[in-house]
Design a protein around this motif. Structure first.
Motif, mmCIF file in Angstrom:
data_model
loop_
_atom_site.group_PDB
_atom_site.id
_atom_site.type_symbol
_atom_site.label_atom_id
_atom_site.label_comp_id
_atom_site.label_asym_id
_atom_site.label_seq_id
_atom_site.Cartn_x
_atom_site.Cartn_y
_atom_site.Cartn_z
ATOM 1 N N MET A 66 51.654 24.207 56.369
ATOM 2 C CA MET A 66 51.768 24.741 55.018
ATOM 3 C C MET A 66 50.526 24.476 54.178
ATOM 4 N N LYS A 67 49.835 23.370 54.441
ATOM 5 C CA LYS A 67 48.772 22.966 53.525
ATOM 6 C C LYS A 67 47.584 23.921 53.539
ATOM 7 N N LYS A 123 31.234 47.287 45.552
ATOM 8 C CA LYS A 123 31.985 46.914 46.756
ATOM 9 C C LYS A 123 31.261 45.827 47.551
ATOM 10 N N ASP A 124 29.910 45.908 47.603
ATOM 11 C CA ASP A 124 29.139 44.862 48.287
ATOM 12 C C ASP A 124 29.294 43.524 47.565
ATOM 13 N N ALA A 125 29.234 43.575 46.238
ATOM 14 C CA ALA A 125 29.407 42.344 45.446
ATOM 15 C C ALA A 125 30.800 41.758 45.646
ATOM 16 N N LEU A 126 31.811 42.636 45.748
ATOM 17 C CA LEU A 126 33.184 42.176 45.973
ATOM 18 C C LEU A 126 33.311 41.481 47.320
ATOM 19 N N LYS A 127 32.689 42.048 48.334
ATOM 20 C CA LYS A 127 32.750 41.454 49.670
ATOM 21 C C LYS A 127 32.118 40.062 49.670
ATOM 22 N N ASN A 128 30.986 39.901 48.959
ATOM 23 C CA ASN A 128 30.317 38.601 48.878
ATOM 24 C C ASN A 128 31.196 37.574 48.164
ATOM 25 N N GLN A 129 31.849 37.999 47.088
ATOM 26 C CA GLN A 129 32.716 37.083 46.342
ATOM 27 C C GLN A 129 33.928 36.670 47.159
ATOM 28 N N GLU A 130 34.485 37.605 47.922
ATOM 29 C CA GLU A 130 35.637 37.270 48.769
ATOM 30 C C GLU A 130 35.246 36.267 49.856
ATOM 31 N N THR A 131 34.029 36.416 50.418
ATOM 32 C CA THR A 131 33.533 35.462 51.414
ATOM 33 C C THR A 131 33.342 34.088 50.778
ATOM 34 N N SER A 132 32.796 34.091 49.554
ATOM 35 C CA SER A 132 32.583 32.835 48.834
ATOM 36 C C SER A 132 33.912 32.143 48.539
ATOM 37 N N LEU A 133 34.924 32.930 48.147
ATOM 38 C CA LEU A 133 36.244 32.371 47.855
ATOM 39 C C LEU A 133 36.862 31.756 49.102
ATOM 40 N N GLU A 134 36.699 32.427 50.230
ATOM 41 C CA GLU A 134 37.258 31.911 51.491
ATOM 42 C C GLU A 134 36.622 30.575 51.857
ATOM 43 N N THR A 135 35.313 30.454 51.633
ATOM 44 C CA THR A 135 34.594 29.196 51.921
ATOM 45 C C THR A 135 35.089 28.077 51.012
ATOM 46 N N LEU A 136 35.262 28.380 49.727
ATOM 47 C CA LEU A 136 35.737 27.373 48.772
ATOM 48 C C LEU A 136 37.141 26.888 49.119
ATOM 49 N N GLN A 137 37.997 27.803 49.564
ATOM 50 C CA GLN A 137 39.361 27.415 49.931
ATOM 51 C C GLN A 137 39.372 26.514 51.156
ATOM 52 N N LYS A 138 38.468 26.768 52.080
ATOM 53 C CA LYS A 138 38.367 25.898 53.259
ATOM 54 C C LYS A 138 37.901 24.504 52.851
ATOM 55 N N GLN A 139 36.960 24.461 51.908
ATOM 56 C CA GLN A 139 36.467 23.171 51.425
ATOM 57 C C GLN A 139 37.587 22.382 50.740
ATOM 58 N N GLN A 140 38.401 23.083 49.964
ATOM 59 C CA GLN A 140 39.486 22.393 49.263
ATOM 60 C C GLN A 140 40.531 21.876 50.260
ATOM 61 N N ASN A 141 40.815 22.658 51.284
ATOM 62 C CA ASN A 141 41.778 22.211 52.297
ATOM 63 C C ASN A 141 41.282 20.959 53.026
ATOM 64 N N ALA A 173 53.298 19.119 45.156
ATOM 65 C CA ALA A 173 52.212 19.724 45.949
ATOM 66 C C ALA A 173 51.420 18.656 46.687
ATOM 67 N N LYS A 174 51.166 17.548 45.997
ATOM 68 C CA LYS A 174 50.411 16.464 46.631
ATOM 69 C C LYS A 174 51.200 15.873 47.788
ATOM 70 N N ARG A 175 52.500 15.685 47.595
ATOM 71 C CA ARG A 175 53.344 15.123 48.651
ATOM 72 C C ARG A 175 53.390 16.036 49.865
ATOM 73 N N MET A 176 53.416 17.333 49.640
ATOM 74 C CA MET A 176 53.485 18.306 50.732
ATOM 75 C C MET A 176 52.103 18.754 51.195
ATOM 76 N N GLN A 177 51.044 18.198 50.563
ATOM 77 C CA GLN A 177 49.658 18.567 50.878
ATOM 78 C C GLN A 177 49.438 20.068 50.701
ATOM 79 N N ILE A 178 49.904 20.546 49.567
ATOM 80 C CA ILE A 178 49.758 21.960 49.221
ATOM 81 C C ILE A 178 48.665 22.095 48.160
ATOM 82 N N THR A 179 47.769 23.044 48.335
ATOM 83 C CA THR A 179 46.730 23.316 47.352
ATOM 84 C C THR A 179 47.196 24.423 46.412
ATOM 85 N N VAL A 180 47.335 24.101 45.151
ATOM 86 C CA VAL A 180 47.759 25.088 44.152
ATOM 87 C C VAL A 180 46.531 25.821 43.635
#
Length: 521
Positions: free
Chosen positions: A1-2, A391-409, A39-46
């Motif tokens: 889940m986390k 659309k190119d800018a959107l793709k770059n931002q989505e890639t950046s968001l995915e990287t940030l979420q991995k870092q937070q996990n 969330a902390k107990r379940m290791q969930i990132t809000v």
């Protein structure tokens, strides 16, 4: 889940507001703290927190819930944290069904401090729906209790409204629960003046509501909101028995009806309603009030025909440049004169014009738009290039968001390994959360811009041909069809005429109109 993407939904209930009134801790802050601990107990990132300030009965009255449901339907969230399932939907069975279906079809989990609901597990689904049913039952019980309490207060002579009528202020009843009304001396004089004018006239002249409005506005007497007087306000004042020490109950009860598949609310005036003796003092004597009621009964407004058709091609489009109200058509069927376009508010001195003349000016303005604003082919190419860049800018931002979420996990791993203390973990988590929110906001902004550019291209391609079609067939269309097409092309029309026409001259006073087309900026 986390490793999933989770949102938090917070909403106050009526019971929460009552608890806060007793001095208890602010509800949303308390619930937010509890859910973050969960969330902390379940290791969930809000990733997002949705706070609903209003306590609406239906989803249509809760804009934050509407936004969350839209994102759930798009599959953005793996789960939603909520203090209890009852916070999600307390409306009727239709709303509860919408919420249940949205979570089920998107396979979005509902996470509470005591249980995780999987909407695609038949036992969890049954438990979830039972919780919503009990919530609805509790809500109806509370609503009935409140309504009985309000009616009992009215029958005791207490004022239960939030906004007092003109001429009174709302005051607490000493040594008792509830409120009553107390006259405001300056406003009470105006109320008595209005009743005297309508009942007895002025200098032998009958005074209707329109003349009273002119009189009050000429004297620069403000309304309760500080604006100008209008006839409906005067009529409501003359009908209101509060000024003879009475109270009305359920005169304008909220009613629901389905219009175009949506539930809408209205407050029509009821023919029968309860009148009770109030605790407040009267401003108007009973004899004057009866005289006014008798005169009002002789001047009833004509009922609106259910089969009424649009006769004004410019209906709902022309705005008075002086007061900002919509101008209306005034027919002269008995005298044979041409219909005019007027501002219906008596305090406004914007001069009327023949409707046909204004209609001609609008068509000339549309013809000028066709002549001067035809879209060049190069414009479409530029907008297409803009969409590709976005659309190119959107793709770059989505890639950046995915990287940030991995870092937070990965922060949870560092916390478990003891590399990060709790304080450092929370600090880094909040920093990443801010970056994630910024990236998410940027993604939403780029999506809006792409949608706007795509819509701009579509409108540009359609607008001029529609204008040309309207000009070609206008004389063959009836008023409703003219009005429908004009509303597709025009946002609104500003109208101004400062002077009246001089009789027996060929030269008419100048009329100024400004047509605002529905074209992209």
């Amino acid at each position: 889940m986390k490793n999933g993407n989770y949102a938090m939904y917070l909403r106050k209930s009526r019971a929460d507001r009552e608890a806060e009134a007793r001095g208890e801790m602010e509800t949303l802050a308390r619930h937010e703290k509890l859910l973050f601990e969960t969330a902390k107990r379940m290791q969930i990132t809000v990733s997002a927190v949705y706070k609903e300030i209003v306590s609406g009965e239906t989803i249509s009255a809760r804009p934050v819930m509407q936004k969350l449901l839209a994102e759930i339907e798009q599959g953005i969230w793996d789960g939603v944290l909520v203090v209890e399932v009852e916070r999600l939907a307390r409306g009727d069975t239709i709303d509860q069904g919408i919420v249940s279906q949205a979570f089920k079809l998107s396979d979005t989990k509902i996470i509470t401090p005591v249980k995780i609901y999987d909407p695609n597990n038949e036992f969890d689904e049954e438990y979830f729906e039972f919780g919503l049913f009990m919530s609805r039952r509790e809500y109806n019980t509370i609503k009935r209790r409140l309504q009985r309490g309000r009616l009992a207060s009215v029958r005791e002579g207490k004022y239960v409204g939030n906004r007092p009528p003109y001429g009174y202020e709302r005051v607490k009843i000493p040594n008792d629960k509830g409120f009553t009304l107390s006259p405001l001396p300056e406003q009470a004089k105006i109320v008595k003046y209005v009743y005297d004018l309508y009942a007895y006239g002025l200098d032998g002249e009958e005074m209707g509501t329109a003349k009273i409005v002119r009189k009050l506005n000429d004297l620069q007497i403000p309304t309760q909101s500080g604006g100008k007087w209008i006839p409906p306000t005067i009529r409501d004042m003359l009908y209101n028995p509060v000024y003879i020490g009475k109270l009305r109950w359920n005169r304008r009860a909220a009613t629901k009806k389905v219009c175009d598949g949506k539930i809408t609310y209205s407050r029509p005036a009821a023919k029968e309603y309860e009148i009770c003796d109030g605790l407040h003092p009267a401003i108007i004597d009973l004899e004057t009030f009866k005289i006014c009621q008798k005169k009002l009964s002789k001047n009833q407004s004509r009922p609106i025909s259910l089969n009424k058709t649009i006769k004004n091609p410019l209906g709902g489009l022309v705005i008075c440049s002086k007061c900002g109200h919509r101008m209306v058509r005034r027919p002269y069927s008995k005298t044979g004169q041409r219909s005019t376009l007027i501002c219906p508010y008596t305090h406004c001195d914007n001069v009327s014009s023949p409707l046909e003349d204004v209609e001609t000016m609008v068509l000339e303005a549309i013809a000028d738009i066709v002549k001067n604003e035809r879209i060049e082919p190069t414009t479409s190419v530029i907008h297409s290039d803009t969409i590709d860049i976005l659309k190119d800018a959107l793709k770059n931002q989505e890639t950046s968001l995915e990287t940030l979420q991995k870092q937070q996990n990965s922060l949870y791993d560092l916390l478990e390994q003891g590399i990060y203390t709790t304080d450092v973990f929370l600090e880094r988590s909040n920093t990443l959360k801010d970056q994630i929110n910024t990236a998410s906001a940027s993604i939403q902004d780029l999506k809006r811009k792409i949608s706007a550019e795509q819509n701009r291209l579509k409108v540009q391609a359609d607008f001029i041909p529609k204008c040309e079609y309207l000009l070609d067939v206008y004389d063959t269309l009836d008023a409703p069809e003219k009005n429908r097409i004009l509303k597709e092309l025009i946002d609104h029309i500003d109208y101004l005429k400062e002077e009246k026409n001089v009789p027996f001259t060929k030269k008419d006073a100048k009329v100024f109109i400004h047509v605002y087309p529905k074209t992209p900026e």
